[in-house]
Scaffold this motif. Sequence first.
Motif, PDB file in Angstrom:
ATOM      1  N   CYS A  29       1.018  -1.105  -0.111  1.00 49.23           N
ATOM      2  CA  CYS A  29      -0.183   0.195   0.093  1.00 49.23           C
ATOM      3  C   CYS A  29       0.858   1.172   0.043  1.00 49.23           C
ATOM      4  O   CYS A  29       0.523   2.208  -0.793  1.00 49.23           O
ATOM      5  CB  CYS A  29      -0.940   0.067   1.105  1.00 49.23           C
ATOM      6  N   ASP A  30       1.987   1.322   0.828  1.00 51.92           N
ATOM      7  CA  ASP A  30       2.802   2.374   0.604  1.00 51.92           C
ATOM      8  C   ASP A  30       3.582   2.488  -0.488  1.00 51.92           C
ATOM      9  O   ASP A  30       3.608   3.688  -1.096  1.00 51.92           O
ATOM     10  CB  ASP A  30       4.009   2.070   1.729  1.00 51.92           C
ATOM     11  N   ASP A  31       3.731   1.523  -1.235  1.00 55.72           N
ATOM     12  CA  ASP A  31       4.362   1.593  -2.548  1.00 55.72           C
ATOM     13  C   ASP A  31       3.518   2.328  -3.627  1.00 55.72           C
ATOM     14  O   ASP A  31       3.610   3.218  -4.187  1.00 55.72           O
ATOM     15  CB  ASP A  31       4.942   0.432  -3.285  1.00 55.72           C
ATOM     16  N   HIS A  32       2.157   1.782  -3.553  1.00 54.21           N
ATOM     17  CA  HIS A  32       1.138   2.365  -4.349  1.00 54.21           C
ATOM     18  C   HIS A  32       0.983   3.992  -4.056  1.00 54.21           C
ATOM     19  O   HIS A  32       0.762   4.730  -4.786  1.00 54.21           O
ATOM     20  CB  HIS A  32      -0.388   1.668  -3.926  1.00 54.21           C
ATOM     21  N   ARG A  33       0.983   4.356  -2.739  1.00 59.44           N
ATOM     22  CA  ARG A  33       0.749   5.705  -2.246  1.00 59.44           C
ATOM     23  C   ARG A  33       2.056   6.409  -2.913  1.00 59.44           C
ATOM     24  O   ARG A  33       1.768   7.796  -3.455  1.00 59.44           O
ATOM     25  CB  ARG A  33       0.660   5.776  -0.660  1.00 59.44           C
ATOM     26  N   ALA A  75      -3.701  14.766 -12.891  1.00 62.79           N
ATOM     27  CA  ALA A  75      -4.632  15.266 -11.948  1.00 62.79           C
ATOM     28  C   ALA A  75      -5.329  13.784 -11.411  1.00 62.79           C
ATOM     29  O   ALA A  75      -5.851  13.162 -12.134  1.00 62.79           O
ATOM     30  CB  ALA A  75      -5.716  15.963 -12.826  1.00 62.79           C
ATOM     31  N   MET A  76      -5.117  13.657 -10.166  1.00 63.47           N
ATOM     32  CA  MET A  76      -5.811  12.425  -9.617  1.00 63.47           C
ATOM     33  C   MET A  76      -5.868  12.282  -8.357  1.00 63.47           C
ATOM     34  O   MET A  76      -5.272  13.234  -7.554  1.00 63.47           O
ATOM     35  CB  MET A  76      -4.849  11.266 -10.005  1.00 63.47           C
ATOM     36  N   ALA A  77      -6.690  11.757  -7.668  1.00 64.60           N
ATOM     37  CA  ALA A  77      -6.759  11.691  -6.197  1.00 64.60           C
ATOM     38  C   ALA A  77      -7.229   9.761  -6.088  1.00 64.60           C
ATOM     39  O   ALA A  77      -7.865   9.206  -6.787  1.00 64.60           O
ATOM     40  CB  ALA A  77      -8.028  12.016  -5.959  1.00 64.60           C
ATOM     41  N   PHE A  79      -8.787   9.899 -12.004  1.00 70.98           N
ATOM     42  CA  PHE A  79      -7.887  10.461 -12.732  1.00 70.98           C
ATOM     43  C   PHE A  79      -8.454  10.825 -14.070  1.00 70.98           C
ATOM     44  O   PHE A  79      -9.136  10.579 -14.478  1.00 70.98           O
ATOM     45  CB  PHE A  79      -6.347   9.518 -12.630  1.00 70.98           C
ATOM     46  N   SER A  80      -7.650  11.799 -14.756  1.00 72.70           N
ATOM     47  CA  SER A  80      -7.774  12.240 -16.062  1.00 72.70           C
ATOM     48  C   SER A  80      -6.786  11.585 -17.001  1.00 72.70           C
ATOM     49  O   SER A  80      -5.551  11.256 -16.501  1.00 72.70           O
ATOM     50  CB  SER A  80      -7.679  13.393 -16.286  1.00 72.70           C
TER      51      SER A  80
END
Length: 102
Positions: free
Chosen positions: A26-30, A42-44, A63-64
């Motif tokens: 999960c940390d790698d993903h973040r 642009a993403m959240a 995301f866009s």
Amino acid sequence: MPWFIKQETFTAAMTSLSAEQRRVHCDDHRRWVQAQRRGGFAMASGFLVDDQHKPGGGGVLVFSAESYEAAKAFIAADPMIARNLVDWTLHEWKPVEGSLQA
């Protein structure tokens, strides 16, 4: 530019890991999300909780991207997807009312 929503849930392989091992992924993903944002995407990203605020409903990435194909190629680099640790769906979002600012 169109918006996309990727929804994911942990695979059995991910849920079989210890909490510490899951945290590493999960940390790698973040870190990947943070790097993309610093690069101008642009993403959240976040996770879903139930009415008791307990996680377990999976995660969402908004995301866009230029196209569905570009969005699919983009998320393939997400460590959670690249490592086959999540089952996921990808949809282009067609807003009807309101808008998000990139």
